[in-house]
Design a protein around this motif. Structure first.
Motif, PDB file in Angstrom:
ATOM      1  N   GLU A 178     -88.157  17.524  27.042  1.00 17.58           N
ATOM      2  CA  GLU A 178     -87.001  18.402  26.895  1.00 17.58           C
ATOM      3  C   GLU A 178     -85.727  17.560  26.908  1.00 17.58           C
ATOM      4  O   GLU A 178     -85.427  16.904  27.906  1.00 17.58           O
ATOM      5  CB  GLU A 178     -86.983  19.446  28.011  1.00 17.58           C
ATOM      6  N   PRO A 179     -84.977  17.536  25.797  1.00 19.15           N
ATOM      7  CA  PRO A 179     -83.713  16.797  25.768  1.00 19.15           C
ATOM      8  C   PRO A 179     -82.790  17.257  26.900  1.00 19.15           C
ATOM      9  O   PRO A 179     -82.905  18.380  27.390  1.00 19.15           O
ATOM     10  CB  PRO A 179     -83.128  17.146  24.397  1.00 19.15           C
ATOM     11  N   THR A 180     -81.873  16.391  27.294  1.00 18.37           N
ATOM     12  CA  THR A 180     -81.001  16.667  28.435  1.00 18.37           C
ATOM     13  C   THR A 180     -79.921  17.697  28.137  1.00 18.37           C
ATOM     14  O   THR A 180     -79.320  18.225  29.065  1.00 18.37           O
ATOM     15  CB  THR A 180     -80.332  15.376  28.937  1.00 18.37           C
ATOM     16  N   VAL A 181     -79.660  17.980  26.877  1.00 17.82           N
ATOM     17  CA  VAL A 181     -78.649  18.993  26.525  1.00 17.82           C
ATOM     18  C   VAL A 181     -79.341  20.279  26.097  1.00 17.82           C
ATOM     19  O   VAL A 181     -80.456  20.263  25.582  1.00 17.82           O
ATOM     20  CB  VAL A 181     -77.690  18.501  25.414  1.00 17.82           C
ATOM     21  N   GLN A 182     -78.675  21.409  26.321  1.00 13.01           N
ATOM     22  CA  GLN A 182     -79.224  22.716  25.966  1.00 13.01           C
ATOM     23  C   GLN A 182     -78.802  23.171  24.569  1.00 13.01           C
ATOM     24  O   GLN A 182     -79.520  23.919  23.922  1.00 13.01           O
ATOM     25  CB  GLN A 182     -78.769  23.769  26.989  1.00 13.01           C
ATOM     26  N   ARG A 183     -77.599  22.740  24.133  1.00  4.12           N
ATOM     27  CA  ARG A 183     -77.070  23.169  22.829  1.00  4.12           C
ATOM     28  C   ARG A 183     -76.499  21.963  22.093  1.00  4.12           C
ATOM     29  O   ARG A 183     -76.056  20.999  22.706  1.00  4.12           O
ATOM     30  CB  ARG A 183     -75.979  24.230  23.005  1.00  4.12           C
ATOM     31  N   VAL A 184     -76.524  22.066  20.767  1.00  2.00           N
ATOM     32  CA  VAL A 184     -75.939  21.033  19.912  1.00  2.00           C
ATOM     33  C   VAL A 184     -74.966  21.721  18.961  1.00  2.00           C
ATOM     34  O   VAL A 184     -75.279  22.769  18.389  1.00  2.00           O
ATOM     35  CB  VAL A 184     -77.021  20.211  19.175  1.00  2.00           C
ATOM     36  N   ARG A 185     -73.790  21.141  18.845  1.00  2.00           N
ATOM     37  CA  ARG A 185     -72.762  21.723  17.968  1.00  2.00           C
ATOM     38  C   ARG A 185     -73.109  21.500  16.500  1.00  2.00           C
ATOM     39  O   ARG A 185     -73.863  20.599  16.147  1.00  2.00           O
ATOM     40  CB  ARG A 185     -71.403  21.091  18.268  1.00  2.00           C
TER      41      ARG A 185
END
Length: 75
Positions: free
Chosen positions: A32-39
């Motif tokens: 699971e990548p460390t960020v929840q959302r990507v712009r």
């Protein structure tokens, strides 16, 4: 890298990593990548390692998955 090529912010999925031997899956895990959302238009990097991969595993397959999915381990 996970690239958001859309025009809107998106949730970042988990990455399912599978090791294969002679075309058959022998082990997999979910990262699971460390960020929840990507712009929109941005890129998210990720890294994962396995300390002792199965000796005969010579192929790897990556796919996107829902966060928290089960299905990890030896086959």
């Amino acid at each position: 890298q996970i690239v958001n090529r859309s025009g809107q912010d998106l949730d970042v999925p988990a990455v399912r990593i599978a090791l294969k031997e002679d075309g058959s899956e022998v082990y997999s895990w979910l990262m699971e990548p460390t960020v929840q959302r990507v712009r929109a238009g941005e890129t998210v990097g990720f890294r994962s390692a396995m300390a002792s991969p199965r000796p005969g595993a010579s192929q790897i397959a990556l796919s996107l998955a829902d966060r928290g999915d089960a299905g990890t381990g030896a086959r």
